[in-house]
Design a protein around this motif. Structure first.
Motif, PDB file in Angstrom:
ATOM      1  N   LYS A 180       0.835  -1.201   0.000  1.00  0.00           N
ATOM      2  CA  LYS A 180       0.000   0.000   0.000  1.00  0.00           C
ATOM      3  C   LYS A 180       0.871   1.253   0.000  1.00  0.00           C
ATOM      4  N   LEU A 181       1.991   1.199   0.739  1.00  0.00           N
ATOM      5  CA  LEU A 181       2.916   2.326   0.814  1.00  0.00           C
ATOM      6  C   LEU A 181       3.502   2.648  -0.562  1.00  0.00           C
ATOM      7  N   ASN A 182       3.936   1.618  -1.271  1.00  0.00           N
ATOM      8  CA  ASN A 182       4.509   1.808  -2.617  1.00  0.00           C
ATOM      9  C   ASN A 182       3.479   2.364  -3.597  1.00  0.00           C
ATOM     10  N   GLU A 183       2.242   1.856  -3.489  1.00  0.00           N
ATOM     11  CA  GLU A 183       1.165   2.336  -4.360  1.00  0.00           C
ATOM     12  C   GLU A 183       0.843   3.807  -4.082  1.00  0.00           C
ATOM     13  N   THR A 184       0.814   4.154  -2.780  1.00  0.00           N
ATOM     14  CA  THR A 184       0.525   5.535  -2.376  1.00  0.00           C
ATOM     15  C   THR A 184       1.608   6.482  -2.870  1.00  0.00           C
ATOM     16  N   LYS A 185       2.872   6.056  -2.741  1.00  0.00           N
ATOM     17  CA  LYS A 185       3.996   6.874  -3.221  1.00  0.00           C
ATOM     18  C   LYS A 185       3.877   7.136  -4.714  1.00  0.00           C
ATOM     19  N   LYS A 186       3.624   6.070  -5.476  1.00  0.00           N
ATOM     20  CA  LYS A 186       3.507   6.204  -6.933  1.00  0.00           C
ATOM     21  C   LYS A 186       2.371   7.158  -7.304  1.00  0.00           C
ATOM     22  N   GLU A 187       1.241   7.015  -6.595  1.00  0.00           N
ATOM     23  CA  GLU A 187       0.066   7.833  -6.881  1.00  0.00           C
ATOM     24  C   GLU A 187       0.335   9.307  -6.578  1.00  0.00           C
ATOM     25  N   ILE A 188       0.978   9.581  -5.433  1.00  0.00           N
ATOM     26  CA  ILE A 188       1.247  10.968  -5.029  1.00  0.00           C
ATOM     27  C   ILE A 188       2.257  11.632  -5.956  1.00  0.00           C
ATOM     28  N   TYR A 189       3.376  10.955  -6.200  1.00  0.00           N
ATOM     29  CA  TYR A 189       4.461  11.587  -6.976  1.00  0.00           C
ATOM     30  C   TYR A 189       4.197  11.600  -8.479  1.00  0.00           C
ATOM     31  N   LYS A 190       3.208  10.801  -8.915  1.00  0.00           N
ATOM     32  CA  LYS A 190       2.854  10.788 -10.337  1.00  0.00           C
ATOM     33  C   LYS A 190       2.006  12.005 -10.687  1.00  0.00           C
ATOM     34  N   ASN A 191       1.286  12.543  -9.698  1.00  0.00           N
ATOM     35  CA  ASN A 191       0.326  13.623  -9.958  1.00  0.00           C
ATOM     36  C   ASN A 191       0.665  14.909  -9.211  1.00  0.00           C
ATOM     37  N   LEU A 192       1.938  15.247  -9.150  1.00  0.00           N
ATOM     38  CA  LEU A 192       2.351  16.447  -8.426  1.00  0.00           C
ATOM     39  C   LEU A 192       1.944  17.716  -9.169  1.00  0.00           C
ATOM     40  N   THR A 193       1.473  18.704  -8.415  1.00  0.00           N
ATOM     41  CA  THR A 193       1.164  20.010  -9.008  1.00  0.00           C
ATOM     42  C   THR A 193       2.462  20.819  -9.122  1.00  0.00           C
ATOM     43  N   ALA A 194       2.392  21.949  -9.813  1.00  0.00           N
ATOM     44  CA  ALA A 194       3.576  22.814  -9.960  1.00  0.00           C
ATOM     45  C   ALA A 194       4.059  23.290  -8.583  1.00  0.00           C
ATOM     46  N   TRP A 195       3.115  23.656  -7.703  1.00  0.00           N
ATOM     47  CA  TRP A 195       3.491  24.145  -6.375  1.00  0.00           C
ATOM     48  C   TRP A 195       4.144  23.042  -5.534  1.00  0.00           C
ATOM     49  N   GLN A 196       3.642  21.823  -5.661  1.00  0.00           N
ATOM     50  CA  GLN A 196       4.238  20.699  -4.925  1.00  0.00           C
ATOM     51  C   GLN A 196       5.664  20.429  -5.389  1.00  0.00           C
ATOM     52  N   ARG A 197       5.930  20.608  -6.664  1.00  0.00           N
ATOM     53  CA  ARG A 197       7.304  20.450  -7.176  1.00  0.00           C
ATOM     54  C   ARG A 197       8.206  21.566  -6.635  1.00  0.00           C
ATOM     55  N   VAL A 198       7.653  22.774  -6.519  1.00  0.00           N
ATOM     56  CA  VAL A 198       8.411  23.880  -5.919  1.00  0.00           C
ATOM     57  C   VAL A 198       8.773  23.520  -4.474  1.00  0.00           C
ATOM     58  N   GLN A 199       7.812  22.946  -3.746  1.00  0.00           N
ATOM     59  CA  GLN A 199       8.071  22.539  -2.362  1.00  0.00           C
ATOM     60  C   GLN A 199       9.153  21.470  -2.293  1.00  0.00           C
ATOM     61  N   LEU A 200       9.095  20.506  -3.201  1.00  0.00           N
ATOM     62  CA  LEU A 200      10.109  19.442  -3.231  1.00  0.00           C
ATOM     63  C   LEU A 200      11.493  19.998  -3.551  1.00  0.00           C
ATOM     64  N   SER A 201      11.539  20.999  -4.423  1.00  0.00           N
ATOM     65  CA  SER A 201      12.832  21.597  -4.800  1.00  0.00           C
ATOM     66  C   SER A 201      13.488  22.292  -3.613  1.00  0.00           C
ATOM     67  N   ARG A 202      12.674  22.651  -2.613  1.00  0.00           N
ATOM     68  CA  ARG A 202      13.179  23.346  -1.417  1.00  0.00           C
ATOM     69  C   ARG A 202      13.279  22.427  -0.207  1.00  0.00           C
ATOM     70  N   HIS A 203      13.070  21.146  -0.402  1.00  0.00           N
ATOM     71  CA  HIS A 203      13.071  20.212   0.736  1.00  0.00           C
ATOM     72  C   HIS A 203      14.388  20.337   1.503  1.00  0.00           C
ATOM     73  N   PRO A 204      14.309  20.477   2.830  1.00  0.00           N
ATOM     74  CA  PRO A 204      15.541  20.679   3.617  1.00  0.00           C
ATOM     75  C   PRO A 204      16.546  19.535   3.531  1.00  0.00           C
ATOM     76  N   SER A 205      16.079  18.335   3.156  1.00  0.00           N
ATOM     77  CA  SER A 205      16.998  17.188   3.045  1.00  0.00           C
ATOM     78  C   SER A 205      17.565  17.025   1.642  1.00  0.00           C
ATOM     79  N   ARG A 206      17.133  17.895   0.724  1.00  0.00           N
ATOM     80  CA  ARG A 206      17.575  17.774  -0.671  1.00  0.00           C
ATOM     81  C   ARG A 206      19.075  18.064  -0.797  1.00  0.00           C
ATOM     82  N   PRO A 207      19.812  17.283  -1.591  1.00  0.00           N
ATOM     83  CA  PRO A 207      21.249  17.539  -1.746  1.00  0.00           C
ATOM     84  C   PRO A 207      21.530  18.866  -2.446  1.00  0.00           C
TER      85      PRO A 207
END
Length: 317
Positions: A41-68
């Motif tokens: 279920k976890l893998n399915e949820t991950k695929k579903e969430i990251y497959k349908n990211l909005t532009a704002w969600q991608r902006v948030q990911l680009s600023r993730h504090p753990s991002r290299p």
């Protein structure tokens, strides 16, 4: 690990999975099937969430504090071969802009990029990744040195913008960025540009001109941030999600508009979810880009680069 708002369903499932596994280890109860079901279920949820990211969600990911950040990529790719170079030979050494020589395989590259901090102290030290004019002048000095010794250049872009302070304007922020753009268009060595996080405004353009411009999947590239755009158009930051959609700032949008050459796929969950894999992917892209460009003569390289940028924004009816 920190989770963004839209990642909370993943957080809940991961907590359930960890609890179930802990129960199995601490007692004699067989929870193998339960763990498998939660994991599925976890893998399915991950695929579903990251497959349908909005532009704002991608902006948030680009600023993730753990991002290299830039130095993470350079150290992972070059190891001990990286030699950082400092100073613009004029004012001072800008800590928001880093650069130096490093090897990928047997090939030496000149690496340049903006560097952000990991906590309050290092963020202040790096000025939140916002370079002053001396940062751009340092970057240009390193690129001109690379040209002199026929060394290819790699630029990592990750900035919320060039520093807009009074002292930066006094020392010629606009001129420094404009000079970099001009000089990069006619640099006689291959230039690869990779946007690894935020690519905002002239701060990104100051080291963003290249023969091959690539964006990581969950990054953005725009003349203005969604928050600033929202505050100008709607007099409030509340419309940042609408602004992000309207700005067409994602990697997919940039590729569609032919403003970049390639999108680099990230591991499921973003670059921070599997750093090792991300570093390997970026290393491969740097080397393959160089192999594509290395046999071009300096004249052909410059002509091709100038034609590429001259064609941007030209539409034929």
């Amino acid at each position: 690990m920190e989770y963004l708002d839209f990642e909370l369903p993943i957080k809940e499932l991961e907590e359930q999975f960890n609890k179930a596994c802990a129960i199995g280890q601490e007692s004699e109860v067989d929870v193998t099937d339960t763990c498998k079901q939660i994991e599925k279920k976890l893998n399915e949820t991950k695929k579903e969430i990251y497959k349908n990211l909005t532009a704002w969600q991608r902006v948030q990911l680009s600023r993730h504090p753990s991002r290299p950040y830039t130095l993470d990529y350079i150290k992972a790719i070059c190891g001990d071969s990286f030699l950082e170079l400092h100073g613009d030979r004029n004012v001072k050494d800008d800590k928001a802009m880093i650069g130096g020589l490093g090897k990928v395989g047997d090939q030496t590259f000149m690496f340049v990029g903006q560097q952000k901090g990991y906590n309050t102290k290092t963020r202040q030290y790096r000025n939140f990744g916002m370079a002053n004019p001396e940062g751009y002048r340092k970057a240009l000095r390193l690129m001109k040195s690379a040209e002199k010794f026929n060394i290819p250049v790699v630029c990592f872009v990750d900035t919320p913008g060039a520093y807009p302070g009074l002292e930066a304007e006094e020392r010629g922020q606009g001129e420094a960025i404009a000079r970099n753009i001009l000089e990069m268009t006619r640099l006689k060595v291959p230039i690869s540009v990779i946007i690894i996080g935020e690519g905002a405004s002239g701060g990104a353009l100051g080291i963003g001109v290249g023969d091959k411009v690539m964006m990581l999947e969950n990054t953005w590239y725009s003349v203005i941030s969604p928050e600033s755009c929202s505050s100008i158009l709607w007099r409030s930051w509340e419309y940042k999600e609408q602004a992000a959609e309207a700005l067409k700032l994602t990697a997919t949008d940039m590729k569609k508009q032919k403003l970049i050459d390639e999108i680099i796929k990230e591991p499921l969950g973003g670059a921070h979810s599997n750093r090792k894999k991300m570093f390997e992917t970026v290393q491969e892209k740097i080397y393959s880009s160089y192999m594509e460009l290395k046999n071009l003569s300096p004249e052909d390289l410059v002509k091709k680069r100038m034609d590429k940028y001259a064609d941007m924004g030209v539409f034929k009816g």
